[in-house]
Design a protein around this motif. Structure first.
Motif, PDB file in Angstrom:
ATOM      1  N   ALA A   4     -17.803  -9.262  -9.077  1.00 40.91           N
ATOM      2  CA  ALA A   4     -18.238  -9.373 -10.477  1.00 40.91           C
ATOM      3  C   ALA A   4     -19.622  -8.767 -10.652  1.00 40.91           C
ATOM      4  O   ALA A   4     -19.888  -8.087 -11.648  1.00 40.91           O
ATOM      5  N   LEU A   5     -20.493  -8.997  -9.680  1.00 36.77           N
ATOM      6  CA  LEU A   5     -21.841  -8.435  -9.763  1.00 36.77           C
ATOM      7  C   LEU A   5     -21.797  -6.913  -9.635  1.00 36.77           C
ATOM      8  O   LEU A   5     -22.543  -6.203 -10.320  1.00 36.77           O
TER       9      LEU A   5
ATOM     10  N   ASP B 216     -14.962  -9.135   3.802  1.00 39.52           N
ATOM     11  CA  ASP B 216     -15.375 -10.447   3.266  1.00 39.52           C
ATOM     12  C   ASP B 216     -15.677 -10.420   1.773  1.00 39.52           C
ATOM     13  O   ASP B 216     -16.038 -11.425   1.186  1.00 39.52           O
ATOM     14  N   GLY B 217     -15.549  -9.238   1.127  1.00 39.82           N
ATOM     15  CA  GLY B 217     -15.790  -9.123  -0.301  1.00 39.82           C
ATOM     16  C   GLY B 217     -17.150  -8.549  -0.655  1.00 39.82           C
ATOM     17  O   GLY B 217     -17.435  -8.307  -1.824  1.00 39.82           O
ATOM     18  N   SER B 218     -18.010  -8.311   0.333  1.00 40.51           N
ATOM     19  CA  SER B 218     -19.307  -7.697   0.061  1.00 40.51           C
ATOM     20  C   SER B 218     -19.090  -6.293  -0.498  1.00 40.51           C
ATOM     21  O   SER B 218     -18.165  -5.582  -0.078  1.00 40.51           O
ATOM     22  N   CYS B 219     -19.925  -5.906  -1.456  1.00 40.07           N
ATOM     23  CA  CYS B 219     -19.817  -4.604  -2.109  1.00 40.07           C
ATOM     24  C   CYS B 219     -21.128  -3.838  -1.966  1.00 40.07           C
ATOM     25  O   CYS B 219     -22.204  -4.430  -2.056  1.00 40.07           O
ATOM     26  N   PHE B 220     -21.030  -2.530  -1.782  1.00 37.70           N
ATOM     27  CA  PHE B 220     -22.197  -1.683  -1.601  1.00 37.70           C
ATOM     28  C   PHE B 220     -22.158  -0.586  -2.654  1.00 37.70           C
ATOM     29  O   PHE B 220     -21.171   0.135  -2.765  1.00 37.70           O
ATOM     30  N   LEU B 221     -23.232  -0.494  -3.439  1.00 36.50           N
ATOM     31  CA  LEU B 221     -23.304   0.444  -4.551  1.00 36.50           C
ATOM     32  C   LEU B 221     -24.467   1.399  -4.350  1.00 36.50           C
ATOM     33  O   LEU B 221     -25.411   1.099  -3.602  1.00 36.50           O
ATOM     34  N   SER B 222     -24.429   2.515  -5.063  1.00 35.31           N
ATOM     35  CA  SER B 222     -25.531   3.466  -5.017  1.00 35.31           C
ATOM     36  C   SER B 222     -25.736   4.089  -6.391  1.00 35.31           C
ATOM     37  O   SER B 222     -24.798   4.283  -7.145  1.00 35.31           O
TER      38      SER B 222
ATOM     39  N   GLY C 117     -27.289   6.977  -6.213  1.00 33.04           N
ATOM     40  CA  GLY C 117     -27.522   8.314  -5.707  1.00 33.04           C
ATOM     41  C   GLY C 117     -28.813   8.401  -4.912  1.00 33.04           C
ATOM     42  O   GLY C 117     -29.056   9.378  -4.212  1.00 33.04           O
ATOM     43  N   TYR C 118     -29.642   7.393  -4.994  1.00 26.76           N
ATOM     44  CA  TYR C 118     -30.897   7.372  -4.240  1.00 26.76           C
ATOM     45  C   TYR C 118     -31.025   6.047  -3.482  1.00 26.76           C
ATOM     46  O   TYR C 118     -31.184   6.014  -2.280  1.00 26.76           O
ATOM     47  N   LEU C 119     -30.922   4.942  -4.196  1.00 28.71           N
ATOM     48  CA  LEU C 119     -31.076   3.605  -3.622  1.00 28.71           C
ATOM     49  C   LEU C 119     -29.706   2.962  -3.497  1.00 28.71           C
ATOM     50  O   LEU C 119     -28.864   3.129  -4.379  1.00 28.71           O
ATOM     51  N   THR C 120     -29.475   2.245  -2.396  1.00 34.33           N
ATOM     52  CA  THR C 120     -28.239   1.489  -2.279  1.00 34.33           C
ATOM     53  C   THR C 120     -28.519   0.020  -2.538  1.00 34.33           C
ATOM     54  O   THR C 120     -29.599  -0.483  -2.244  1.00 34.33           O
ATOM     55  N   LEU C 121     -27.551  -0.640  -3.111  1.00 31.73           N
ATOM     56  CA  LEU C 121     -27.623  -2.059  -3.410  1.00 31.73           C
ATOM     57  C   LEU C 121     -26.461  -2.741  -2.708  1.00 31.73           C
ATOM     58  O   LEU C 121     -25.303  -2.452  -2.991  1.00 31.73           O
ATOM     59  N   ALA C 122     -26.784  -3.615  -1.753  1.00 35.40           N
ATOM     60  CA  ALA C 122     -25.764  -4.372  -1.032  1.00 35.40           C
ATOM     61  C   ALA C 122     -25.629  -5.727  -1.688  1.00 35.40           C
ATOM     62  O   ALA C 122     -26.607  -6.455  -1.844  1.00 35.40           O
ATOM     63  N   LEU C 123     -24.424  -6.061  -2.104  1.00 33.30           N
ATOM     64  CA  LEU C 123     -24.120  -7.367  -2.682  1.00 33.30           C
ATOM     65  C   LEU C 123     -23.313  -8.110  -1.638  1.00 33.30           C
ATOM     66  O   LEU C 123     -22.109  -7.899  -1.484  1.00 33.30           O
ATOM     67  N   ILE C 124     -23.994  -8.947  -0.880  1.00 32.89           N
ATOM     68  CA  ILE C 124     -23.426  -9.615   0.281  1.00 32.89           C
ATOM     69  C   ILE C 124     -22.761 -10.923  -0.144  1.00 32.89           C
ATOM     70  O   ILE C 124     -23.375 -11.736  -0.840  1.00 32.89           O
ATOM     71  N   ALA C 125     -21.527 -11.112   0.299  1.00 37.70           N
ATOM     72  CA  ALA C 125     -20.781 -12.318  -0.057  1.00 37.70           C
ATOM     73  C   ALA C 125     -21.451 -13.561   0.523  1.00 37.70           C
ATOM     74  O   ALA C 125     -21.718 -13.637   1.717  1.00 37.70           O
ATOM     75  N   HIS C 126     -21.725 -14.527  -0.349  1.00 34.01           N
ATOM     76  CA  HIS C 126     -22.296 -15.806   0.068  1.00 34.01           C
ATOM     77  C   HIS C 126     -21.205 -16.631   0.730  1.00 34.01           C
ATOM     78  O   HIS C 126     -20.078 -16.692   0.241  1.00 34.01           O
TER      79      HIS C 126
ATOM     80  N   ILE D 183     -28.734  -8.312  -1.790  1.00 35.36           N
ATOM     81  CA  ILE D 183     -28.708  -9.583  -2.512  1.00 35.36           C
ATOM     82  C   ILE D 183     -27.487 -10.364  -2.035  1.00 35.36           C
ATOM     83  O   ILE D 183     -26.385  -9.804  -1.958  1.00 35.36           O
ATOM     84  N   VAL D 184     -27.659 -11.630  -1.712  1.00 35.92           N
ATOM     85  CA  VAL D 184     -26.526 -12.495  -1.393  1.00 35.92           C
ATOM     86  C   VAL D 184     -25.987 -13.014  -2.724  1.00 35.92           C
ATOM     87  O   VAL D 184     -26.736 -13.557  -3.540  1.00 35.92           O
ATOM     88  N   ALA D 185     -24.695 -12.806  -2.951  1.00 32.71           N
ATOM     89  CA  ALA D 185     -24.076 -13.122  -4.247  1.00 32.71           C
ATOM     90  C   ALA D 185     -22.875 -14.047  -4.092  1.00 32.71           C
ATOM     91  O   ALA D 185     -22.116 -13.923  -3.130  1.00 32.71           O
TER      92      ALA D 185
END
Length: 126
Positions: free
Chosen positions: A18-19, A37-43, A45-54, A11-13
């Protein structure tokens, strides 16, 4: 791994940090990587969620950006894509430790292909 597995959403955020706090607090996801650049990557434990800096100077809109599949054999998947009339996946040149290739579906949606997974605690399992 017997069949490809959807393991990654991006997701571009406007405010990735904060997200990331939101998803960490609400769903107990763990941040396992941050880009300069501030992008954050979460998991989870199965799926990863990339929060890409807009980027305000960029042409990529805020919201859903791409998804990613973990596959056993990227070359075989690429050959199958080409046989289906799609372009061969492009190698991604990035410092991130995942998502080796980018492809496009018939509707123009981006998706990544990775043979080694998308990182995060436990997210490497087959």
């Amino acid at each position: 791994m017997s069949k490809p597995a959807l393991r990654h959403l991006a997701i571009v955020a406007r405010d990735p940090e904060a997200l990331a706090r939101f998803y960490s607090e609400l769903f107990s996801m763990e941040v396992f990587h941050r880009d300069d650049d501030g992008s954050c990557f979460l998991s989870d434990g199965y799926l990863t969620l990339a929060l890409i800096a807009h980027r305000l100077d960029g042409d990529v809109p805020v919201g859903m950006n791409h998804f990613g599949f973990q596959v056993e054999d990227v070359a075989a998947t690429a050959a199958q894509l080409q046989a289906m009339g799609a372009d061969l996946p492009a190698e991604r040149h990035t410092t991130r430790p995942f998502a080796e290739y980018r492809a496009i579906d018939p509707e123009g949606n981006w998706f990544d292909l990775s043979a080694h997974g998308y990182g995060g605690s436990g997210a490497q399992h087959s």
